[in-house]
Design an enzyme around this catalytic site. Structure first.
Site, PDB file in Angstrom:
ATOM      1  CG  HIS A 129       6.198 -16.486   1.096  1.00 15.90           C
ATOM      2  ND1 HIS A 129       6.634 -17.544   0.347  1.00 15.90           N
ATOM      3  CD2 HIS A 129       7.276 -16.098   1.823  1.00 15.90           C
ATOM      4  CE1 HIS A 129       7.900 -17.800   0.612  1.00 15.90           C
ATOM      5  NE2 HIS A 129       8.307 -16.932   1.518  1.00 15.90           N
ATOM      6  CE  LYS A 139      -1.931   3.253   2.982  1.00 11.80           C
ATOM      7  NZ  LYS A 139      -1.342   3.991   4.131  1.00 11.80           N
TER       8      LYS A 139
END
EC number: 2.7.7.23
Length: 459
Positions: free
Chosen positions: A363, A351
């Site tokens: 991951h 973000k």
């Protein structure tokens, strides 16, 4: 070429939509219906474009901006009355005026150009766009004389039994000699079942005055679909979706299952890109060549570089470089910039972050409000702790940094070039270049502890 003008009728309330949203602003393939119409008529070389607005006028004006002039129809008294509201802008102009409804998102510039050419070649004062359909219920009928010339248009509710049997219908799109149009509008009566001033009555008025009235019959009836309810909206969506998908496939995009792939009207996709089922591409997205998208992927208002793969993931308002690998099950949130040859793996969320070339988070990581350099490795479970409950803070990670698994970087914090962060660390202070930072409790092994514990329980 004579001057060309257009009037878009967009003042109807759209009661049958049963919606708070103004009818012509309902989207079809991601774009408001009226914007589809404006985009097409704008290709006709117009001198002036006037959109007649009523309910929701401010929202329509905000959507269209300075592309169009506007006229207000404060009270909806019929289509002739609506066109007459544009008189202050157009009444004194010499040329040809196209009139079209703002709820016909499927109309194309090619069909409107053909209508205008027919009007010119016929030397007509008015030309109506017609279509032939087997089930014309609800449409106005085109009444022709024994010579096949247009005599008048009769609305369905006002038609007699003979007229109801006619299968050539009025699509609601016309072109007129501009001065003849506005001179005739004052002669239109509201003596009909609806008590409204119908624009089609201008056709009969001009015919009775001895002027030539022409018609252009389109074979593309789908283009004339007017959207008045949610059923018609879904029909328009399907037709537009198929049109967009076909255009992309013709241009070299592979769509594995077109019936299960959705591409916005404004999206651009490069050749040899493959779209798998369940792919949804929204807004002003640009996707490069040789990409592989999907299955089950949503991309909105983003730029995707060449040879990038995105699987079962979501990308919003972000930019991805070339040869990027995303997913499965990754989420790239707005204002992120992902470099070239980057790996964003499964269950990774990014973000508002700049993520450098050749870096990877393979991951189970959250990277927010961060600047990540080149050639960085973020181990499984790497977290930027960017929020203290009130404010967001930035994490800076330099080039060549290695972040071990299950590490927390508590912002604001900087990890300088070439530094290592040991697995399991919670970093609260800056890490110098090429340093190893270990921020975890030291491991303690208690010999024979288990046997002692079990013996104690037995006693």
């Amino acid at each position: 070429m004579s001057n060309r003008f257009a009037v878009i009728l967009a003042a109807g309330k759209g009661t049958r939509m049963k919606s708070k949203l103004y009818k012509v602003l309902h989207p079809v393939c991601g774009k408001p219906m009226v914007q589809h119409v404006v985009d097409q008529v704008s290709q006709l070389g117009l001198q002036k474009l006037v959109t007649v607005v009523g309910h929701g006028a401010e929202m329509v004006q905000e959507q269209l901006g300075n592309v169009s002039e506007f006229a207000l129809q404060a009270e909806q008294l019929g289509t002739a009355h609506a066109v007459d509201q544009a008189a202050s802008v157009l009444a004194n102009e010499e040329g040809t005026t196209l009139v079209i409804c703002g709820d016909t998102p499927l109309i194309t510039a090619e069909t409107m150009e053909a209508l205008l050419q027919q009007h010119k070649e016929a030397g007509a004062m008015a030309t109506v766009l017609t279509a032939y359909i087997e089930e014309p219920a609800g449409y106005g009928r085109i009444v022709r004389n024994e010579n096949g010339h247009v005599e008048k248009i009769v609305e369905h509710k006002d038609a007699n039994e003979k007229e109801l049997a006619i299968k050539e219908i009025n699509t609601g799109t016309y072109c007129f000699d501009n001065k003849a149009l506005f001179a005739s509008l004052s002669k239109v009566s509201n003596d009909n079942v609806q008590g409204e001033y119908y624009l089609p009555d201008v056709i009969e008025i001009l015919k009775n005055e001895g002027h030539i009235v022409s018609a252009y019959q389109t074979e593309q009836f789908d283009e004339t679909l007017g959207v008045n309810d949610r059923v018609a909206l879904s029909q328009a969506e399907i037709i537009m979706k198929n049109r967009i998908n076909r255009k992309n496939m013709v241009n070299g995009v592979t769509i594995i299952d077109p019936s299960n792939t959705y591409i916005s009207a404004d999206a651009i996709i490069g050749s040899d890109t493959v779209l798998h089922p369940g792919t949804i591409i929204e807004g002003n997205t640009v996707i490069g060549s040789d990409c592989e998208i999907g299955p089950h992927t949503v991309i909105r208002d983003s730029e995707i570089g060449d040879r990038t793969t995105i699987r079962q993931s979501t990308v919003h308002d972000s930019k991805l470089g070339t040869e990027v690998s995303v997913g499965p099950f990754a989420h790239i949130r707005p204002d992120s910039v992902i470099g070239d040859e980057v790996r964003v793996g499964n269950f990774v969320e990014i973000k508002k972050t700049v993520f450098g070339n050749r870096s990877k988070a393979s991951h189970l990581s959250y990277i927010g409000d961060a600047q990540v350099g080149e050639d960085v490795n973020l181990g499984c479970g790497s977290i930027t702790v960017n929020y203290d409950g009130k404010n967001k803070f930035k994490t800076v990670i330099g080039n060549g940094v290695f972040i071990g698994c299950n590490s927390n970087l508590v912002a604001p914090v900087t990890v300088e070039d070439g530094a290592y962060v040991a697995a399991g660390s919670t970093i609260t202070e800056n890490v110098p270049s090429k340093a190893l930072s270990v921020a975890r409790a030291r491991q303690v092994n208690k010999e024979d502890y288990v046997d002692q514990l079990l013996n104690k329980k037995k006693s």
